[in-house]
Design an enzyme around this catalytic site. Structure first.
Site, PDB file in Angstrom:
ATOM      1  N   HIS A  58       0.910  -1.361   0.130  1.00 40.81           N
ATOM      2  CA  HIS A  58      -0.123  -0.072  -0.212  1.00 40.81           C
ATOM      3  C   HIS A  58       0.823   1.281  -0.282  1.00 40.81           C
ATOM      4  CE1 HIS A  58      -3.714  -1.578   1.700  1.00 40.81           C
ATOM      5  NE2 HIS A  58      -3.902  -2.289   0.387  1.00 40.81           N
ATOM      6  N   ARG A  93      -9.229   2.945  -2.360  1.00 41.23           N
ATOM      7  CA  ARG A  93      -8.706   3.560  -1.238  1.00 41.23           C
ATOM      8  C   ARG A  93      -7.950   5.667  -1.761  1.00 41.23           C
ATOM      9  NH1 ARG A  93      -4.022   0.911  -1.761  1.00 41.23           N
ATOM     10  NH2 ARG A  93      -1.935   2.423  -1.706  1.00 41.23           N
ATOM     11  N   GLU A 189     -13.496 -17.751   6.321  1.00 40.81           N
ATOM     12  CA  GLU A 189     -11.634 -18.663   6.010  1.00 40.81           C
ATOM     13  C   GLU A 189     -11.106 -18.463   7.664  1.00 40.81           C
ATOM     14  OE1 GLU A 189     -10.062 -13.831   4.851  1.00 40.81           O
ATOM     15  OE2 GLU A 189      -8.065 -15.004   4.134  1.00 40.81           O
TER      16      GLU A 189
HETATM   17  C1  6MZ Z   1      -4.910 -13.194   3.070  1.00 41.52           C
HETATM   18  N1  6MZ Z   1      -6.772 -13.363   3.062  1.00 41.52           N
HETATM   19  C2  6MZ Z   1      -6.877 -12.634   2.394  1.00 41.52           C
HETATM   20  N2  6MZ Z   1      -8.234 -12.475   3.299  1.00 41.52           N
HETATM   21  C3  6MZ Z   1      -9.184 -11.114   3.305  1.00 41.52           C
HETATM   22  N3  6MZ Z   1      -8.815 -10.568   2.163  1.00 41.52           N
HETATM   23  C4  6MZ Z   1      -7.459 -10.376   2.103  1.00 41.52           C
HETATM   24  C5  6MZ Z   1      -6.816 -11.190   2.639  1.00 41.52           C
HETATM   25  N4  6MZ Z   1      -5.712 -10.649   1.511  1.00 41.52           N
HETATM   26  C6  6MZ Z   1      -5.933  -9.846   0.571  1.00 41.52           C
HETATM   27  N5  6MZ Z   1      -6.680  -9.604   1.154  1.00 41.52           N
HETATM   28  C7  6MZ Z   1      -7.489  -8.166   0.788  1.00 41.52           C
HETATM   29  O1  6MZ Z   1      -6.278  -7.380  -0.062  1.00 41.52           O
HETATM   30  C8  6MZ Z   1      -6.256  -6.084   0.176  1.00 41.52           C
HETATM   31  C9  6MZ Z   1      -5.126  -6.069  -0.903  1.00 41.52           C
HETATM   32  O2  6MZ Z   1      -5.218  -5.639  -2.131  1.00 41.52           O
HETATM   33  P1  6MZ Z   1      -5.842  -4.246  -2.191  1.00 41.52           P
HETATM   34  O3  6MZ Z   1      -5.624  -3.295  -1.099  1.00 41.52           O
HETATM   35  O4  6MZ Z   1      -7.397  -4.821  -2.397  1.00 41.52           O
HETATM   36  O5  6MZ Z   1      -5.455  -4.201  -4.022  1.00 41.52           O
HETATM   37  C10 6MZ Z   1      -6.146  -5.975   1.667  1.00 41.52           C
HETATM   38  O6  6MZ Z   1      -5.582  -5.077   2.224  1.00 41.52           O
HETATM   39  C11 6MZ Z   1      -7.342  -6.823   2.334  1.00 41.52           C
HETATM   40  O7  6MZ Z   1      -8.027  -5.980   2.612  1.00 41.52           O
END
Ligand code: 6MZ
Ligand code: ZN
Length: 330
Positions: A58, A93, A189
Protein backbone atom coordinates in the site's frame (compact mmCIF):
# COMPACT_ATOMS: atom_id res chain seq x y z
CA UNK A 1 3.90 -31.68 -15.03
CA UNK A 2 5.52 -28.30 -14.23
CA UNK A 3 5.55 -27.44 -17.90
CA UNK A 4 1.98 -28.67 -18.38
CA UNK A 5 0.70 -26.47 -15.53
CA UNK A 6 2.58 -23.50 -16.95
CA UNK A 7 1.28 -23.99 -20.49
CA UNK A 8 -2.30 -24.74 -19.45
CA UNK A 9 -4.54 -21.74 -20.28
CA UNK A 10 -5.75 -20.64 -16.86
CA UNK A 11 -8.62 -18.63 -15.38
CA UNK A 12 -7.77 -16.47 -12.34
CA UNK A 13 -10.83 -15.32 -10.41
CA UNK A 14 -9.39 -14.29 -7.05
CA UNK A 15 -6.37 -11.97 -7.14
CA UNK A 16 -6.00 -8.84 -4.98
CA UNK A 17 -4.05 -6.19 -6.85
CA UNK A 18 -1.85 -4.99 -3.99
CA UNK A 19 -1.23 -8.50 -2.69
CA UNK A 20 -0.14 -9.54 -6.18
CA UNK A 21 2.79 -7.11 -6.50
CA UNK A 22 6.00 -8.99 -7.22
CA UNK A 23 9.28 -8.17 -5.50
CA UNK A 24 10.49 -6.78 -8.81
CA UNK A 25 7.56 -4.36 -8.94
CA UNK A 26 8.05 -3.28 -5.32
CA UNK A 27 11.66 -2.54 -6.16
CA UNK A 28 10.68 -0.61 -9.28
CA UNK A 29 8.27 1.46 -7.18
CA UNK A 30 11.05 2.46 -4.80
CA UNK A 31 10.32 0.10 -1.93
CA UNK A 32 13.23 -0.27 0.47
CA UNK A 33 15.27 -3.49 0.49
CA UNK A 34 14.38 -4.36 4.08
CA UNK A 35 10.64 -4.07 3.34
CA UNK A 36 11.03 -6.31 0.30
CA UNK A 37 13.06 -8.82 2.31
CA UNK A 38 10.02 -9.33 4.59
CA UNK A 39 8.37 -10.89 1.55
CA UNK A 40 11.27 -13.26 0.97
CA UNK A 41 11.03 -14.78 4.42
CA UNK A 42 7.31 -15.62 4.20
CA UNK A 43 6.65 -19.26 5.06
CA UNK A 44 3.97 -19.98 7.64
CA UNK A 45 3.01 -16.67 9.18
CA UNK A 46 -0.68 -16.65 10.04
CA UNK A 47 -3.30 -14.15 8.88
CA UNK A 48 -2.21 -11.35 11.19
CA UNK A 49 1.31 -11.14 9.82
CA UNK A 50 0.07 -11.53 6.25
CA UNK A 51 -2.06 -8.44 6.77
CA UNK A 52 0.98 -6.52 8.02
CA UNK A 53 2.63 -7.21 4.66
CA UNK A 54 -0.15 -5.46 2.71
CA UNK A 55 1.09 -2.23 4.27
CA UNK A 56 4.32 -2.54 2.29
CA UNK A 57 2.40 -2.76 -0.99
CA UNK A 58 0.00 0.00 0.00
CA UNK A 59 2.89 2.37 0.66
CA UNK A 60 4.26 1.54 -2.77
CA UNK A 61 0.94 2.34 -4.52
CA UNK A 62 0.07 5.53 -2.66
CA UNK A 63 0.10 7.71 -5.79
CA UNK A 64 -1.54 7.31 -9.20
CA UNK A 65 1.75 6.96 -11.09
CA UNK A 66 2.86 3.97 -9.04
CA UNK A 67 -0.62 2.47 -8.93
CA UNK A 68 -0.71 2.55 -12.74
CA UNK A 69 2.65 0.77 -13.02
CA UNK A 70 1.62 -1.77 -10.37
CA UNK A 71 -1.58 -2.64 -12.26
CA UNK A 72 0.26 -2.90 -15.55
CA UNK A 73 2.94 -5.19 -14.11
CA UNK A 74 0.50 -7.50 -12.36
CA UNK A 75 -1.46 -8.03 -15.59
CA UNK A 76 1.73 -8.67 -17.53
CA UNK A 77 2.91 -11.24 -14.95
CA UNK A 78 -0.40 -13.13 -15.06
CA UNK A 79 -0.26 -13.09 -18.87
CA UNK A 80 3.27 -14.57 -18.78
CA UNK A 81 1.92 -17.37 -16.57
CA UNK A 82 -0.62 -18.17 -19.32
CA UNK A 83 -3.60 -16.80 -17.47
CA UNK A 84 -6.04 -16.13 -20.32
CA UNK A 85 -8.74 -14.56 -18.20
CA UNK A 86 -8.09 -12.46 -15.10
CA UNK A 87 -10.53 -10.96 -12.65
CA UNK A 88 -8.40 -8.51 -10.73
CA UNK A 89 -9.85 -7.10 -7.53
CA UNK A 90 -8.82 -4.09 -5.52
CA UNK A 91 -10.06 -1.91 -2.67
CA UNK A 92 -10.56 1.75 -3.69
CA UNK A 93 -8.79 3.95 -1.18
CA UNK A 94 -7.72 7.56 -0.85
CA UNK A 95 -4.26 8.82 0.00
CA UNK A 96 -2.80 12.28 0.19
CA UNK A 97 -3.11 13.62 -3.36
CA UNK A 98 -5.21 10.66 -4.57
CA UNK A 99 -8.98 10.41 -4.06
CA UNK A 100 -10.97 7.15 -4.23
CA UNK A 101 -12.18 8.30 -7.65
CA UNK A 102 -8.56 8.85 -8.78
CA UNK A 103 -7.72 5.37 -7.50
CA UNK A 104 -10.48 3.67 -9.51
CA UNK A 105 -9.81 5.78 -12.62
CA UNK A 106 -6.11 4.89 -12.54
CA UNK A 107 -6.73 1.16 -12.30
CA UNK A 108 -9.30 1.35 -15.13
CA UNK A 109 -6.89 3.37 -17.28
CA UNK A 110 -4.05 0.90 -16.68
CA UNK A 111 -6.26 -2.06 -17.65
CA UNK A 112 -7.63 -0.36 -20.78
CA UNK A 113 -4.28 0.92 -22.02
CA UNK A 114 -2.36 -2.30 -21.50
CA UNK A 115 -3.84 -5.09 -23.52
CA UNK A 116 -1.35 -7.91 -23.35
CA UNK A 117 -1.70 -10.68 -25.91
CA UNK A 118 -3.95 -13.52 -24.90
CA UNK A 119 -5.34 -12.17 -21.62
CA UNK A 120 -8.77 -10.71 -21.00
CA UNK A 121 -8.97 -8.60 -17.83
CA UNK A 122 -12.00 -7.65 -15.73
CA UNK A 123 -12.20 -5.62 -12.55
CA UNK A 124 -13.91 -6.44 -9.27
CA UNK A 125 -13.95 -3.66 -6.68
CA UNK A 126 -13.61 -4.62 -3.04
CA UNK A 127 -15.28 -3.32 0.08
CA UNK A 128 -13.08 -3.54 3.15
CA UNK A 129 -15.01 -5.20 5.97
CA UNK A 130 -13.06 -3.18 8.52
CA UNK A 131 -14.82 -0.02 7.29
CA UNK A 132 -18.12 1.19 8.77
CA UNK A 133 -21.51 0.66 7.16
CA UNK A 134 -21.52 4.33 6.05
CA UNK A 135 -18.07 4.10 4.49
CA UNK A 136 -18.89 0.84 2.70
CA UNK A 137 -22.15 2.34 1.40
CA UNK A 138 -20.31 5.39 0.10
CA UNK A 139 -17.75 3.24 -1.70
CA UNK A 140 -20.48 1.05 -3.18
CA UNK A 141 -22.27 4.12 -4.58
CA UNK A 142 -19.00 5.17 -6.16
CA UNK A 143 -18.50 1.69 -7.61
CA UNK A 144 -22.03 1.72 -9.09
CA UNK A 145 -21.29 5.05 -10.80
CA UNK A 146 -18.10 3.67 -12.36
CA UNK A 147 -19.80 0.43 -13.30
CA UNK A 148 -22.45 2.37 -15.21
CA UNK A 149 -19.67 4.03 -17.25
CA UNK A 150 -17.60 0.84 -17.73
CA UNK A 151 -20.09 -2.05 -17.57
CA UNK A 152 -17.89 -4.39 -19.64
CA UNK A 153 -14.93 -3.92 -17.35
CA UNK A 154 -16.31 -3.58 -13.81
CA UNK A 155 -18.15 -6.84 -13.24
CA UNK A 156 -18.56 -7.24 -9.50
CA UNK A 157 -18.08 -6.34 -5.88
CA UNK A 158 -16.06 -8.27 -3.31
CA UNK A 159 -16.02 -8.20 0.48
CA UNK A 160 -12.54 -8.68 1.90
CA UNK A 161 -10.20 -7.44 4.60
CA UNK A 162 -9.17 -8.91 7.93
CA UNK A 163 -11.73 -11.71 8.59
CA UNK A 164 -11.36 -11.22 12.34
CA UNK A 165 -12.64 -7.67 12.09
CA UNK A 166 -15.68 -5.81 10.73
CA UNK A 167 -18.95 -7.06 9.31
CA UNK A 168 -20.87 -8.34 6.32
CA UNK A 169 -23.77 -5.93 5.67
CA UNK A 170 -26.28 -7.86 3.60
CA UNK A 171 -28.27 -4.82 2.45
CA UNK A 172 -25.15 -3.28 0.88
CA UNK A 173 -24.66 -6.37 -1.26
CA UNK A 174 -28.37 -6.53 -2.09
CA UNK A 175 -27.96 -3.03 -3.48
CA UNK A 176 -24.89 -4.09 -5.49
CA UNK A 177 -26.88 -6.97 -6.97
CA UNK A 178 -29.88 -4.75 -7.79
CA UNK A 179 -27.48 -2.53 -9.70
CA UNK A 180 -26.23 -5.34 -11.92
CA UNK A 181 -23.01 -6.15 -10.08
CA UNK A 182 -21.96 -9.74 -9.37
CA UNK A 183 -20.93 -10.56 -5.83
CA UNK A 184 -17.88 -12.48 -4.57
CA UNK A 185 -17.60 -12.62 -0.82
CA UNK A 186 -14.76 -13.81 1.41
CA UNK A 187 -16.52 -16.36 3.59
CA UNK A 188 -15.45 -18.68 6.43
CA UNK A 189 -11.77 -17.83 6.08
CA UNK A 190 -11.82 -18.24 9.83
CA UNK A 191 -14.49 -19.99 11.91
CA UNK A 192 -17.49 -17.64 12.23
CA UNK A 193 -20.64 -19.74 11.83
CA UNK A 194 -23.20 -16.97 12.39
CA UNK A 195 -21.68 -14.78 9.69
CA UNK A 196 -21.25 -17.70 7.28
CA UNK A 197 -24.97 -18.47 7.61
CA UNK A 198 -25.83 -14.84 6.79
CA UNK A 199 -23.57 -14.85 3.76
CA UNK A 200 -24.90 -18.18 2.46
CA UNK A 201 -28.50 -17.02 2.86
CA UNK A 202 -27.68 -14.01 0.69
CA UNK A 203 -26.47 -16.47 -2.04
CA UNK A 204 -23.45 -14.62 -3.47
CA UNK A 205 -22.34 -15.53 -6.99
CA UNK A 206 -19.04 -16.84 -5.59
CA UNK A 207 -17.39 -17.37 -2.21
CA UNK A 208 -13.76 -16.68 -1.36
CA UNK A 209 -11.96 -19.45 0.57
CA UNK A 210 -14.92 -21.19 2.25
CA UNK A 211 -12.41 -22.82 4.59
CA UNK A 212 -14.62 -23.64 7.59
CA UNK A 213 -18.01 -24.26 5.95
CA UNK A 214 -17.73 -28.06 6.00
CA UNK A 215 -16.82 -28.18 9.69
CA UNK A 216 -20.41 -27.32 10.66
CA UNK A 217 -22.94 -29.96 9.44
CA UNK A 218 -25.83 -27.49 9.21
CA UNK A 219 -23.85 -24.96 7.16
CA UNK A 220 -22.37 -27.71 5.04
CA UNK A 221 -25.82 -29.04 4.17
CA UNK A 222 -27.02 -25.54 3.30
CA UNK A 223 -23.92 -24.87 1.21
CA UNK A 224 -24.30 -28.11 -0.76
CA UNK A 225 -27.87 -27.27 -1.51
CA UNK A 226 -26.87 -23.82 -2.81
CA UNK A 227 -23.85 -25.14 -4.73
CA UNK A 228 -22.01 -21.79 -4.94
CA UNK A 229 -18.56 -21.87 -6.58
CA UNK A 230 -15.72 -21.40 -4.10
CA UNK A 231 -12.43 -19.70 -4.95
CA UNK A 232 -9.80 -21.99 -3.40
CA UNK A 233 -6.47 -20.36 -2.58
CA UNK A 234 -4.31 -23.25 -1.39
CA UNK A 235 -0.98 -21.55 -0.75
CA UNK A 236 -2.65 -18.57 0.89
CA UNK A 237 -4.44 -20.86 3.36
CA UNK A 238 -1.36 -22.96 4.08
CA UNK A 239 0.77 -19.86 4.74
CA UNK A 240 -1.96 -18.21 6.81
CA UNK A 241 -2.25 -21.44 8.81
CA UNK A 242 -5.96 -21.92 8.15
CA UNK A 243 -5.17 -25.18 6.31
CA UNK A 244 -2.73 -27.70 7.82
CA UNK A 245 -1.16 -28.67 4.49
CA UNK A 246 -1.93 -28.89 0.78
CA UNK A 247 -3.02 -32.50 1.23
CA UNK A 248 -5.42 -31.58 4.04
CA UNK A 249 -6.81 -28.48 2.35
CA UNK A 250 -10.62 -28.26 2.28
CA UNK A 251 -10.57 -28.39 -1.53
CA UNK A 252 -10.40 -32.17 -1.02
CA UNK A 253 -14.01 -32.08 0.23
CA UNK A 254 -15.03 -30.16 -2.89
CA UNK A 255 -13.30 -32.70 -5.14
CA UNK A 256 -14.78 -35.66 -3.25
CA UNK A 257 -18.32 -34.25 -3.37
CA UNK A 258 -17.99 -32.85 -6.92
CA UNK A 259 -18.78 -29.32 -5.75
CA UNK A 260 -17.88 -26.24 -7.82
CA UNK A 261 -14.51 -24.60 -7.21
CA UNK A 262 -11.72 -22.76 -8.98
CA UNK A 263 -8.08 -22.37 -8.03
CA UNK A 264 -6.68 -18.92 -7.31
CA UNK A 265 -3.57 -17.17 -6.04
CA UNK A 266 -5.18 -14.63 -3.66
CA UNK A 267 -1.96 -12.60 -3.23
CA UNK A 268 0.74 -14.01 -5.47
CA UNK A 269 3.31 -11.46 -4.27
CA UNK A 270 2.80 -11.90 -0.55
CA UNK A 271 2.54 -15.68 -0.78
CA UNK A 272 5.20 -16.03 -3.47
CA UNK A 273 3.10 -18.20 -5.77
CA UNK A 274 1.60 -18.28 -9.28
CA UNK A 275 -1.54 -19.86 -10.68
CA UNK A 276 0.64 -22.51 -12.40
CA UNK A 277 2.09 -23.41 -9.01
CA UNK A 278 -1.39 -23.70 -7.52
CA UNK A 279 -2.27 -26.24 -10.24
CA UNK A 280 0.93 -28.12 -9.50
CA UNK A 281 0.07 -28.24 -5.78
CA UNK A 282 -3.35 -29.71 -6.45
CA UNK A 283 -1.88 -32.20 -8.88
CA UNK A 284 0.49 -33.42 -6.19
CA UNK A 285 -1.97 -33.31 -3.29
CA UNK A 286 -4.92 -34.91 -5.09
CA UNK A 287 -3.17 -36.96 -7.80
CA UNK A 288 -5.09 -35.18 -10.56
CA UNK A 289 -4.08 -35.96 -14.14
CA UNK A 290 -3.75 -33.55 -17.07
CA UNK A 291 -7.35 -33.86 -18.16
CA UNK A 292 -8.60 -33.26 -14.61
CA UNK A 293 -6.44 -30.15 -14.28
CA UNK A 294 -7.67 -28.88 -17.63
CA UNK A 295 -11.25 -29.50 -16.45
CA UNK A 296 -10.72 -27.28 -13.38
CA UNK A 297 -9.65 -24.49 -15.72
CA UNK A 298 -12.51 -25.15 -18.15
CA UNK A 299 -15.20 -25.18 -15.45
CA UNK A 300 -13.87 -21.93 -13.99
CA UNK A 301 -15.05 -20.16 -17.15
CA UNK A 302 -18.61 -20.82 -16.07
CA UNK A 303 -17.99 -19.37 -12.60
CA UNK A 304 -16.45 -16.18 -14.02
CA UNK A 305 -18.22 -12.85 -14.35
CA UNK A 306 -17.48 -12.65 -18.10
CA UNK A 307 -20.29 -12.09 -20.61
CA UNK A 308 -21.90 -15.06 -22.43
CA UNK A 309 -19.92 -14.26 -25.62
CA UNK A 310 -16.66 -14.01 -23.71
CA UNK A 311 -17.34 -17.32 -21.99
CA UNK A 312 -18.02 -18.96 -25.36
CA UNK A 313 -14.79 -17.59 -26.76
CA UNK A 314 -12.82 -18.85 -23.74
CA UNK A 315 -14.44 -22.30 -23.93
CA UNK A 316 -13.62 -22.53 -27.60
CA UNK A 317 -9.96 -21.66 -27.07
CA UNK A 318 -9.58 -24.08 -24.16
CA UNK A 319 -11.17 -26.89 -26.18
CA UNK A 320 -8.81 -26.19 -29.05
CA UNK A 321 -5.87 -26.28 -26.66
CA UNK A 322 -7.05 -29.59 -25.20
CA UNK A 323 -7.17 -31.32 -28.59
CA UNK A 324 -3.63 -30.21 -29.34
CA UNK A 325 -2.07 -30.80 -25.94
CA UNK A 326 -3.77 -33.61 -24.05
CA UNK A 327 -3.51 -37.18 -25.21
CA UNK A 328 -6.41 -39.55 -24.56
CA UNK A 329 -8.74 -36.61 -24.14
CA UNK A 330 -12.17 -38.06 -23.86
C1 6MZ B 1 -5.05 -13.57 2.91
N1 6MZ B 1 -6.46 -13.52 2.80
C2 6MZ B 1 -7.19 -12.39 2.65
N2 6MZ B 1 -8.36 -12.28 3.33
C3 6MZ B 1 -9.10 -11.15 3.29
N3 6MZ B 1 -8.75 -10.07 2.59
C4 6MZ B 1 -7.61 -10.12 1.88
C5 6MZ B 1 -6.80 -11.28 1.86
N4 6MZ B 1 -5.75 -11.03 1.05
C6 6MZ B 1 -5.91 -9.76 0.58
N5 6MZ B 1 -7.01 -9.20 1.11
C7 6MZ B 1 -7.51 -7.81 0.93
O1 6MZ B 1 -6.86 -7.23 -0.19
C8 6MZ B 1 -6.11 -6.08 0.18
C9 6MZ B 1 -4.88 -5.95 -0.67
O2 6MZ B 1 -5.22 -5.68 -2.01
P1 6MZ B 1 -5.93 -4.32 -2.50
O3 6MZ B 1 -5.40 -3.20 -1.69
O4 6MZ B 1 -7.40 -4.53 -2.34
O5 6MZ B 1 -5.53 -4.21 -3.95
C10 6MZ B 1 -5.83 -6.30 1.66
O6 6MZ B 1 -5.56 -5.09 2.33
C11 6MZ B 1 -7.12 -6.97 2.15
O7 6MZ B 1 -8.12 -6.01 2.38
ZN1 ZN C 1 -8.72 -12.95 -0.89
Amino acid sequence: MDLFCHKLPKIELHAHLNGSLSKLTLKQLGCLENSISQYQSVKAIGLKDAFALFKVAHEATSNTKNLYIATQNVIEEFAKDNVVYLELRTTPRSEEGMSEDDYIETVIKAIRENRFDGILVKLILSLDRRRSREEQTETLDRIIRFKNSFPDLIRGVDLSGDPAKGDFFRDIFEKARENGLKTAIHCAEIQNDAEVKNILEFKPDRLGHGTFIHTNPELWALYKQLNIPVECCLTSNVICLTANSYAEHHVQEWIKEKLPFCLATDDKGVFNTSLSEEFLHIHKASKLNELELWTISYKSIEYSFASAEEKNFLRFSLEKWKIKNIKDNE
